[in-house]
Structure formats: C-alpha cells, structure tokens
Write an enzyme that holds these catalytic residues in place. Structure first.
Site, PDB file in Angstrom:
ATOM      1  N   ILE A  34      -6.590  37.812  50.172  1.00  0.00           N
ATOM      2  CA  ILE A  34      -5.373  37.340  49.489  1.00  0.00           C
ATOM      3  C   ILE A  34      -5.914  36.776  48.183  1.00  0.00           C
ATOM      4  O   ILE A  34      -6.445  35.670  48.144  1.00  0.00           O
ATOM      5  CB  ILE A  34      -4.625  36.263  50.303  1.00  0.00           C
ATOM      6  CG1 ILE A  34      -4.153  36.830  51.641  1.00  0.00           C
ATOM      7  CG2 ILE A  34      -3.439  35.725  49.483  1.00  0.00           C
ATOM      8  CD1 ILE A  34      -3.512  35.808  52.563  1.00  0.00           C
ATOM      9  N   PRO A  35      -5.827  37.560  47.097  1.00  0.00           N
ATOM     10  CA  PRO A  35      -6.587  37.283  45.872  1.00  0.00           C
ATOM     11  C   PRO A  35      -6.022  36.153  45.003  1.00  0.00           C
ATOM     12  O   PRO A  35      -5.573  36.366  43.875  1.00  0.00           O
ATOM     13  CB  PRO A  35      -6.551  38.621  45.140  1.00  0.00           C
ATOM     14  CG  PRO A  35      -5.244  39.221  45.549  1.00  0.00           C
ATOM     15  CD  PRO A  35      -5.051  38.793  46.990  1.00  0.00           C
ATOM     16  N   CYS A  36      -6.123  34.933  45.493  1.00  0.00           N
ATOM     17  CA  CYS A  36      -5.632  33.777  44.747  1.00  0.00           C
ATOM     18  C   CYS A  36      -6.416  33.568  43.452  1.00  0.00           C
ATOM     19  O   CYS A  36      -5.915  32.944  42.517  1.00  0.00           O
ATOM     20  CB  CYS A  36      -5.651  32.526  45.608  1.00  0.00           C
ATOM     21  SG  CYS A  36      -7.234  32.190  46.388  1.00  0.00           S
ATOM     22  N   HIS A  37      -7.626  34.129  43.370  1.00  0.00           N
ATOM     23  CA  HIS A  37      -8.425  34.001  42.149  1.00  0.00           C
ATOM     24  C   HIS A  37      -7.788  34.742  40.968  1.00  0.00           C
ATOM     25  O   HIS A  37      -8.121  34.469  39.827  1.00  0.00           O
ATOM     26  CB  HIS A  37      -9.856  34.503  42.382  1.00  0.00           C
ATOM     27  CG  HIS A  37      -9.954  35.953  42.703  1.00  0.00           C
ATOM     28  ND1 HIS A  37      -9.681  36.441  43.973  1.00  0.00           N
ATOM     29  CD2 HIS A  37     -10.277  37.022  41.938  1.00  0.00           C
ATOM     30  CE1 HIS A  37      -9.844  37.758  43.961  1.00  0.00           C
ATOM     31  NE2 HIS A  37     -10.210  38.133  42.745  1.00  0.00           N
TER      32      HIS A  37
END
Length: 192
Positions: free
Chosen positions: A144-147
C-alpha cells in the site's frame, strides 16, 4: 481457522519482513497482513514484525508469499513492480482508512499525489489531514504505497518507517519520482 505467520528477507535497503494469514486447508492464497520496511538492524526488524503481526516466524514462506517477496526484492533492486494485485487484509482498518488505502494502491509507481489530491479523488476534499493520519497508520507500506503521497506543494510530508523522509525519498527514487525533481508524468492516478 486462519494461521498467521511471518518471515524476514533481504533487500538492498536491508532486512524487510512480511506477515500473512492463510486458511487451513484452503486453496485461497494467503493475504498480506503486515509489511515491515528495514529497521536499524535485522533484529529490530524481526522484533517489530513479530510484535505487530502476532504470527509465528517461519523460514520458508508459502509459494504465493515467496512470489511476493521476489517481487519486492526486484522492486527494491530497481526493477519497478506494481503491487496492486497482491491480496491484503484490511479487516482491522476503519472504513475511512480502507478507502484511503484502496485509493493509494491505485497510484502507479513513478507517480505521486498530495494528501489533498488523494482526498479529492475520494470525494472527500476537506479530508487531507485525515488521509495523512490514515496513511501514518498503514501497516502494509510499499504494497500500500503511502510513500507516493506527499504534502501540499509536493513536499515530502511524513513517513512512519525507520529513516522517515529519507526512506520515503529512497523508495521514490527507486521508482523514478525523486523528491525535488520533476516526475515522469503529470497524471495523478491511473483510472482517474
């Protein structure tokens, strides 16, 4: 009954951890429940994922999880991967957080959006702060690419993994979306 397990694996950034649940006797692939980016040491990474996952440590993960590990390793070596099809367990997340995580998963590698843009894309234009708070609790970073979500003005904002914004910048650099440099594309999200 679901069985929880985790393992550690090496990447160019250091030891990462992945935790999953699988159904006993089921043909349904296991789902990822927790992902740990490297801590300062392998031991700290192990301690953190052990405490967060509630699973037993295994040396050899199931074939499906091994495939995910190989994909993460390729990604962190610079062969950028898309993790959208990986099954994740969001049962413990509040409905708003699930909505945020599902929206973040649609941001393709190499692209970024701001907290405000993500909130607007969810038809919650005044919820940028709540989006940031939900992403700060993301237990499955990278997958889950929160970056890929930045503060207003495309500033880095925060990042809860060890190394903070520096780790966020490394992940974005791997994907070709380095902070302070123009991005490959202006498109905010696939399918939007």
């Amino acid at each position: 009954m679901k069985q929880a397990a985790y393992c550690l694996f090496e990447t160019p950034l250091g030891a990462c951890g992945i935790a999953w649940k699988e159904q006993e006797g089921s043909r349904i692939p296991p789902v990822v429940t927790f992902f740990q980016l490297p801590e300062a040491t392998r031991s700290l990474t192990d301690t953190k994922i052990a405490g967060s996952s509630g699973g037993r440590k295994v040396r050899v993960p199931p074939r499906h999880i091994d495939g995910i590990i190989k994909k993460v390793q390729k990604h962190l070596h610079g062969d950028v991967q898309d993790f959208l099809e990986i099954g994740v367990d969001l049962d413990g997340a509040a409905p708003f957080a699930r909505q945020v995580y599902n929206a973040a998963r649609k941001i393709p590698p190499g692209r970024t959006v701001t907290y405000g843009e993500l909130a607007k894309g969810m038809n919650r234009p005044t919820a940028s702060r709540a989006v940031g708070q939900a992403l700060g609790r993301n237990s499955i970073p990278l997958i889950i690419p929160c970056h890929r979500v930045l503060a207003s003005g495309k500033k880095p904002g925060g990042f809860s993994a060890h190394g903070g914004v520096e780790t966020k910048a490394k992940l974005l650099d791997i994907e070709g979306a380095t902070l302070g440099r123009p991005q490959r594309s202006r498109s905010a999200m696939r399918g939007s």
